[in-house]
Scaffold this motif. Structure first.
Motif, mmCIF file in Angstrom:
data_model
loop_
_atom_site.group_PDB
_atom_site.id
_atom_site.type_symbol
_atom_site.label_atom_id
_atom_site.label_comp_id
_atom_site.label_asym_id
_atom_site.label_seq_id
_atom_site.Cartn_x
_atom_site.Cartn_y
_atom_site.Cartn_z
ATOM 1 N N LEU A 162 0.957 8.171 -1.158
ATOM 2 C CA LEU A 162 0.764 9.551 -1.584
ATOM 3 C C LEU A 162 1.222 10.643 -0.295
ATOM 4 O O LEU A 162 0.389 12.132 -0.701
ATOM 5 C CB LEU A 162 0.041 9.888 -2.697
ATOM 6 N N GLU A 163 2.812 10.761 -0.503
ATOM 7 C CA GLU A 163 2.754 11.874 0.470
ATOM 8 C C GLU A 163 3.933 11.895 0.717
ATOM 9 O O GLU A 163 4.613 11.407 0.191
ATOM 10 C CB GLU A 163 2.376 12.045 2.322
ATOM 11 N N VAL A 164 4.635 13.154 1.163
ATOM 12 C CA VAL A 164 6.374 13.315 1.397
ATOM 13 C C VAL A 164 6.852 13.242 2.713
ATOM 14 O O VAL A 164 6.274 14.140 3.413
ATOM 15 C CB VAL A 164 6.188 14.997 1.104
ATOM 16 N N PRO A 165 8.045 12.213 2.568
ATOM 17 C CA PRO A 165 8.427 11.193 1.763
ATOM 18 C C PRO A 165 7.546 10.789 1.251
ATOM 19 O O PRO A 165 6.765 10.135 2.241
ATOM 20 C CB PRO A 165 10.027 10.979 2.912
ATOM 21 N N PRO A 166 7.574 9.348 0.489
ATOM 22 C CA PRO A 166 6.369 8.525 -0.039
ATOM 23 C C PRO A 166 6.610 7.292 1.297
ATOM 24 O O PRO A 166 7.708 6.907 2.003
ATOM 25 C CB PRO A 166 7.187 7.998 -0.920
ATOM 26 N N LYS A 167 5.524 6.978 1.283
ATOM 27 C CA LYS A 167 5.084 5.482 2.866
ATOM 28 C C LYS A 167 4.277 4.494 2.270
ATOM 29 O O LYS A 167 3.524 4.846 1.583
ATOM 30 C CB LYS A 167 3.881 6.530 3.617
ATOM 31 N N VAL A 168 5.554 3.178 2.485
ATOM 32 C CA VAL A 168 5.136 1.903 1.819
ATOM 33 C C VAL A 168 4.716 1.440 2.819
ATOM 34 O O VAL A 168 5.676 1.030 3.794
ATOM 35 C CB VAL A 168 6.150 1.850 0.393
ATOM 36 N N GLU A 169 3.688 0.782 3.105
ATOM 37 C CA GLU A 169 3.454 -0.464 3.677
ATOM 38 C C GLU A 169 2.841 -1.630 3.336
ATOM 39 O O GLU A 169 2.358 -1.749 2.348
ATOM 40 C CB GLU A 169 2.193 -0.454 4.753
ATOM 41 N N TYR A 170 3.055 -2.593 3.958
ATOM 42 C CA TYR A 170 3.269 -4.366 3.370
ATOM 43 C C TYR A 170 2.661 -4.648 4.467
ATOM 44 O O TYR A 170 2.645 -4.646 5.580
ATOM 45 C CB TYR A 170 4.528 -5.070 3.225
ATOM 46 N N SER A 171 1.535 -5.610 4.015
ATOM 47 C CA SER A 171 1.137 -6.223 5.169
ATOM 48 C C SER A 171 0.888 -8.026 3.978
ATOM 49 O O SER A 171 0.680 -8.432 2.714
ATOM 50 C CB SER A 171 -0.584 -6.280 5.294
ATOM 51 N N LEU A 172 -0.201 -8.936 5.267
ATOM 52 C CA LEU A 172 0.053 -10.139 4.149
ATOM 53 C C LEU A 172 -1.727 -10.350 3.544
ATOM 54 O O LEU A 172 -2.718 -9.725 4.618
ATOM 55 C CB LEU A 172 0.243 -11.434 5.417
ATOM 56 N N THR A 173 -2.195 -10.616 3.208
ATOM 57 C CA THR A 173 -3.226 -11.109 2.090
ATOM 58 C C THR A 173 -3.778 -12.294 3.512
ATOM 59 O O THR A 173 -3.111 -12.832 3.323
ATOM 60 C CB THR A 173 -3.264 -11.280 1.086
ATOM 61 N N LYS A 228 1.075 -1.317 0.100
ATOM 62 C CA LYS A 228 -0.129 -0.354 0.163
ATOM 63 C C LYS A 228 0.888 1.563 0.092
ATOM 64 O O LYS A 228 1.811 1.426 0.838
ATOM 65 C CB LYS A 228 -0.495 0.578 1.286
ATOM 66 N N VAL A 229 0.467 2.174 -1.103
ATOM 67 C CA VAL A 229 1.602 3.442 -0.890
ATOM 68 C C VAL A 229 0.238 4.369 -0.988
ATOM 69 O O VAL A 229 -0.319 4.672 -0.956
ATOM 70 C CB VAL A 229 2.104 3.710 -2.910
#
Length: 105
Positions: free
Chosen positions: A70-81, A67-68
């Motif tokens: 849209l902010e500065v700095p970019p923030k990306v998160e990961y999770s399990l399906t 999940k991305v």
């Protein structure tokens, strides 16, 4: 991976979760959402290039979600399906087996 023809369910499973880091990344994500930097610190010995490649493979196999924001700095998160979450009891069992084998040696 999903479109590749395989003849053995065991081979199919290990192609999706095999390798040095996939199981470890899935295991770390079992407790919830993590950012890239948190994953990089949690998976000891992985290079940034290998982490990025492995995360892309896990995402393509629909075992994790990226999940991305849209902010500065970019923030990306990961999770399990949900499919990734199904693997956690199996990885836990493999972990227990590995601990038992390591203590016997």
């Amino acid at each position: 991976m999903k479109n590749k023809k395989v003849h053995c369910a065991v081979d199919y499973a290990f192609q999706r979760i095999g390798g040095k880091y996939k199981g470890r990344i899935l295991w770390v994500l079992r407790e919830g959402v993590l950012r890239y930097g948190e994953l990089n610190r949690a998976v000891i010995g992985i290079t940034p290039k290998m982490l990025t490649q492995t995360l892309k493979e896990l995402e393509a196999d629909e075992l994790i979600v990226r999940k991305v924001y849209l902010e500065v700095p970019p923030k990306v998160e990961y999770s399990l399906t949900d499919t990734g979450k199904e693997l956690i009891p199996l990885i836990s069992h493999l972990r227990s087996w590995g601990e038992k084998q390591m203590s016997a040696n």
